[in-house]
Design a protein around this motif. Structure first.
Motif, PDB file in Angstrom:
ATOM      1  N   GLU A  61     -46.844 -69.002  86.196  1.00 30.35           N
ATOM      2  CA  GLU A  61     -46.728 -67.712  85.524  1.00 30.35           C
ATOM      3  C   GLU A  61     -48.100 -67.297  85.015  1.00 30.35           C
ATOM      4  O   GLU A  61     -48.878 -68.139  84.568  1.00 30.35           O
ATOM      5  N   THR A  70     -44.984 -73.647  85.264  1.00 28.81           N
ATOM      6  CA  THR A  70     -43.793 -73.540  84.425  1.00 28.81           C
ATOM      7  C   THR A  70     -42.585 -74.009  85.224  1.00 28.81           C
ATOM      8  O   THR A  70     -42.433 -73.630  86.392  1.00 28.81           O
ATOM      9  N   ASP A  74     -37.125 -72.639  83.057  1.00 32.80           N
ATOM     10  CA  ASP A  74     -37.753 -71.874  81.976  1.00 32.80           C
ATOM     11  C   ASP A  74     -38.054 -70.443  82.418  1.00 32.80           C
ATOM     12  O   ASP A  74     -37.865 -69.487  81.659  1.00 32.80           O
ATOM     13  N   VAL A  75     -38.513 -70.299  83.645  1.00 38.02           N
ATOM     14  CA  VAL A  75     -38.812 -68.967  84.177  1.00 38.02           C
ATOM     15  C   VAL A  75     -37.514 -68.166  84.303  1.00 38.02           C
ATOM     16  O   VAL A  75     -37.464 -66.986  83.932  1.00 38.02           O
ATOM     17  N   LYS A  77     -34.825 -68.565  82.555  1.00 35.13           N
ATOM     18  CA  LYS A  77     -34.370 -68.245  81.200  1.00 35.13           C
ATOM     19  C   LYS A  77     -35.114 -67.015  80.678  1.00 35.13           C
ATOM     20  O   LYS A  77     -34.519 -66.118  80.072  1.00 35.13           O
ATOM     21  N   ARG A  78     -36.429 -66.966  80.912  1.00 36.68           N
ATOM     22  CA  ARG A  78     -37.230 -65.828  80.479  1.00 36.68           C
ATOM     23  C   ARG A  78     -36.801 -64.549  81.200  1.00 36.68           C
ATOM     24  O   ARG A  78     -36.662 -63.488  80.592  1.00 36.68           O
ATOM     25  N   ALA A  81     -33.546 -63.321  79.725  1.00 39.94           N
ATOM     26  CA  ALA A  81     -33.761 -62.676  78.413  1.00 39.94           C
ATOM     27  C   ALA A  81     -34.365 -61.287  78.597  1.00 39.94           C
ATOM     28  O   ALA A  81     -33.950 -60.324  77.925  1.00 39.94           O
ATOM     29  N   GLU A  82     -35.335 -61.154  79.487  1.00 41.82           N
ATOM     30  CA  GLU A  82     -35.938 -59.847  79.746  1.00 41.82           C
ATOM     31  C   GLU A  82     -34.908 -58.881  80.337  1.00 41.82           C
ATOM     32  O   GLU A  82     -34.905 -57.690  80.005  1.00 41.82           O
TER      33      GLU A  82
END
Length: 120
Positions: A61, A70, A74-75, A77-78, A81-82
């Protein structure tokens, strides 16, 4: 009972300004919605690409001027959320658009009504 010319002009000017402002804001909201739709589509495509990758694939990232390795979860999850944040923003923009459309229509109808009545 007729309305004096000065009062009629002032009324027409106020309604016209309100209508123009609502129309201008409506265009801005539509542009913002188009941008958010594109952003949402990019998030969806990125998420689909990540899902198609093997779990051992290294993903990087961008952080400022560098890239950081990353883990895929985790990516994802981000990205989730976005995506949720974008949905909330789109909901707010939809509400704002509805309000501005109603304001625009009411102003237009008021303007027409005043012009039809001829100041009586």
């Amino acid at each position: 009972m007729s309305i004096p010319n000065e009062a009629l002009q002032k009324l027409l000017q106020e309604i016209g300004q309100k209508k123009a402002f609502a129309e201008q804001q409506l265009l801005i909201v539509k542009q913002q919605k188009a941008v958010k739709t594109r952003e949402s589509r990019v998030l969806q495509l990125t998420s689909n690409e990540l899902e198609s990758l093997p779990s051992e694939t290294k993903v990087y990232e961008g952080v400022g001027k560098m890239f950081v390795c990353t883990p895929i979860p985790d990516v994802q999850k981000r990205l989730t959320a976005e995506g949720e944040a974008l949905k909330a923003e789109m909901t707010n923009l939809d509400k704002k658009e509805d309000y501005l459309e109603k304001t625009f229509e009411n102003s237009k109808n008021s303007l027409e009504q005043v012009l039809r009545s001829g100041g009586r």
